[in-house]
Design a protein around this motif. Sequence first.
Motif, mmCIF file in Angstrom:
data_model
loop_
_atom_site.group_PDB
_atom_site.id
_atom_site.type_symbol
_atom_site.label_atom_id
_atom_site.label_comp_id
_atom_site.label_asym_id
_atom_site.label_seq_id
_atom_site.Cartn_x
_atom_site.Cartn_y
_atom_site.Cartn_z
ATOM 1 N N TRP A 44 0.856 -0.903 0.149
ATOM 2 C CA TRP A 44 0.041 -0.505 0.273
ATOM 3 C C TRP A 44 0.840 2.134 0.186
ATOM 4 O O TRP A 44 0.761 2.404 -0.296
ATOM 5 C CB TRP A 44 -1.209 0.375 1.365
ATOM 6 C CG TRP A 44 -2.024 1.365 1.643
ATOM 7 C CD1 TRP A 44 -2.395 1.392 0.905
ATOM 8 C CD2 TRP A 44 -1.031 1.628 2.695
ATOM 9 N NE1 TRP A 44 -3.285 2.831 1.041
ATOM 10 C CE2 TRP A 44 -1.966 3.125 2.437
ATOM 11 C CE3 TRP A 44 -0.571 1.315 3.634
ATOM 12 C CZ2 TRP A 44 -2.129 3.959 3.224
ATOM 13 C CZ3 TRP A 44 -0.555 2.963 5.084
ATOM 14 C CH2 TRP A 44 -1.222 3.702 4.431
ATOM 15 N N TRP A 111 -0.693 9.186 -2.929
ATOM 16 C CA TRP A 111 -1.702 8.387 -2.782
ATOM 17 C C TRP A 111 -2.491 7.711 -1.720
ATOM 18 O O TRP A 111 -3.283 7.935 -1.797
ATOM 19 C CB TRP A 111 -1.582 8.017 -4.171
ATOM 20 C CG TRP A 111 -2.984 6.614 -4.601
ATOM 21 C CD1 TRP A 111 -3.992 6.856 -5.260
ATOM 22 C CD2 TRP A 111 -3.114 5.067 -3.870
ATOM 23 N NE1 TRP A 111 -4.983 5.516 -5.205
ATOM 24 C CE2 TRP A 111 -4.333 5.142 -3.874
ATOM 25 C CE3 TRP A 111 -1.943 4.800 -3.013
ATOM 26 C CZ2 TRP A 111 -5.120 3.415 -3.955
ATOM 27 C CZ3 TRP A 111 -3.021 3.494 -2.947
ATOM 28 C CH2 TRP A 111 -3.976 3.047 -3.061
ATOM 29 N N ARG A 114 -3.209 10.310 -0.018
ATOM 30 C CA ARG A 114 -4.665 10.891 -0.188
ATOM 31 C C ARG A 114 -6.368 10.021 -0.056
ATOM 32 O O ARG A 114 -7.323 10.674 0.470
ATOM 33 C CB ARG A 114 -4.744 11.529 -1.444
ATOM 34 C CG ARG A 114 -3.980 12.967 -1.322
ATOM 35 C CD ARG A 114 -3.433 12.767 -3.377
ATOM 36 N NE ARG A 114 -2.618 13.879 -3.619
ATOM 37 C CZ ARG A 114 -3.301 15.500 -3.720
ATOM 38 N NH1 ARG A 114 -4.793 15.866 -3.583
ATOM 39 N NH2 ARG A 114 -2.512 16.651 -3.638
ATOM 40 N N ASP A 115 -5.553 8.827 -0.409
ATOM 41 C CA ASP A 115 -6.804 7.533 -0.280
ATOM 42 C C ASP A 115 -7.279 8.130 1.248
ATOM 43 O O ASP A 115 -8.671 7.411 2.026
ATOM 44 C CB ASP A 115 -6.300 5.889 -0.816
ATOM 45 C CG ASP A 115 -7.413 5.379 -0.655
ATOM 46 O OD1 ASP A 115 -8.203 5.380 -1.184
ATOM 47 O OD2 ASP A 115 -6.785 4.246 0.165
ATOM 48 N N ALA A 119 -10.906 8.743 2.545
ATOM 49 C CA ALA A 119 -11.619 7.260 3.550
ATOM 50 C C ALA A 119 -12.549 7.917 4.514
ATOM 51 O O ALA A 119 -13.506 7.374 5.315
ATOM 52 C CB ALA A 119 -11.297 5.920 3.431
ATOM 53 N N LYS A 147 -5.266 3.201 7.389
ATOM 54 C CA LYS A 147 -4.993 1.539 6.672
ATOM 55 C C LYS A 147 -5.253 0.228 7.133
ATOM 56 O O LYS A 147 -5.938 -0.889 7.233
ATOM 57 C CB LYS A 147 -3.742 1.721 6.432
ATOM 58 C CG LYS A 147 -3.504 0.011 4.808
ATOM 59 C CD LYS A 147 -4.667 0.190 4.035
ATOM 60 C CE LYS A 147 -4.334 -0.690 2.915
ATOM 61 N NZ LYS A 147 -5.623 -0.711 1.453
ATOM 62 N N ASP A 150 -9.370 -0.104 8.069
ATOM 63 C CA ASP A 150 -9.008 -0.757 6.459
ATOM 64 C C ASP A 150 -9.079 -2.755 6.146
ATOM 65 O O ASP A 150 -9.668 -3.493 5.219
ATOM 66 C CB ASP A 150 -8.141 -0.017 5.706
ATOM 67 C CG ASP A 150 -8.755 -0.327 3.894
ATOM 68 O OD1 ASP A 150 -10.007 -0.651 3.451
ATOM 69 O OD2 ASP A 150 -8.312 -0.970 3.026
#
Length: 226
Positions: A44, A111, A114-115, A119, A147, A150
Amino acid sequence: MAPFASIAPSDYWMPQGFEQTDEATLPEAQRLLPADVRLELKRWWLAVPSNNTRTPNWDIASTCAIEGRAGILLIEAKAHDQELIKEETGRKNIEVPASASARRNLLRIDWAIRDASAALAEDTGLAWALSRDWNYQMSNRLAWAWKLTDLGIPVVLVYLGFLNADEMKDRGQPLADDADWQNLVKRHSRVLFPATVWNHSWMCGGQPFIPLIRSLEMPLSDGVPV
């Protein structure tokens, strides 16, 4: 970190005392996370993982119980104001000429943050602006905590201030009390998310996500905590 989390003697943590002092980088923390989670975390964060490319390290990380579930406690510790103030810039850009791998990793980190920000905005219903380009360390701390949720792991993330660390006066203003530390952290984080995020339990991906601000006074005697 009561009442949100509890640590038992059977839990694992890093560092371990004065003998095993290595701080945790989560993709390598075999004591703390299963292999599939550690692999996914590295994929990731990095487009081109290598032995020379490190992920963020944590002052303290520990397995724990969070609302009756197996989870992770992550602690970022500070002892004076400059430790936050100096981090109000973004991640350093890679120097030119840079390898294609380094450029790809920088883009992947952008990325990933930002992701996570998008979320977290969806999960909390609040405005988030985590970024690689400002307040980078706090941005990546919140992104990594998200994360883990997640990936199905509850998280308590603590910004811990050591109070009255007068031995640090040559580096910055020591933290006077809990209110001083709470205010400093909230001023630093206000460009990233509302202050109401702190000290509250949120559900992210069906898992508890609990960002806390806590303080502790730990007097030193000849350089050793007493």
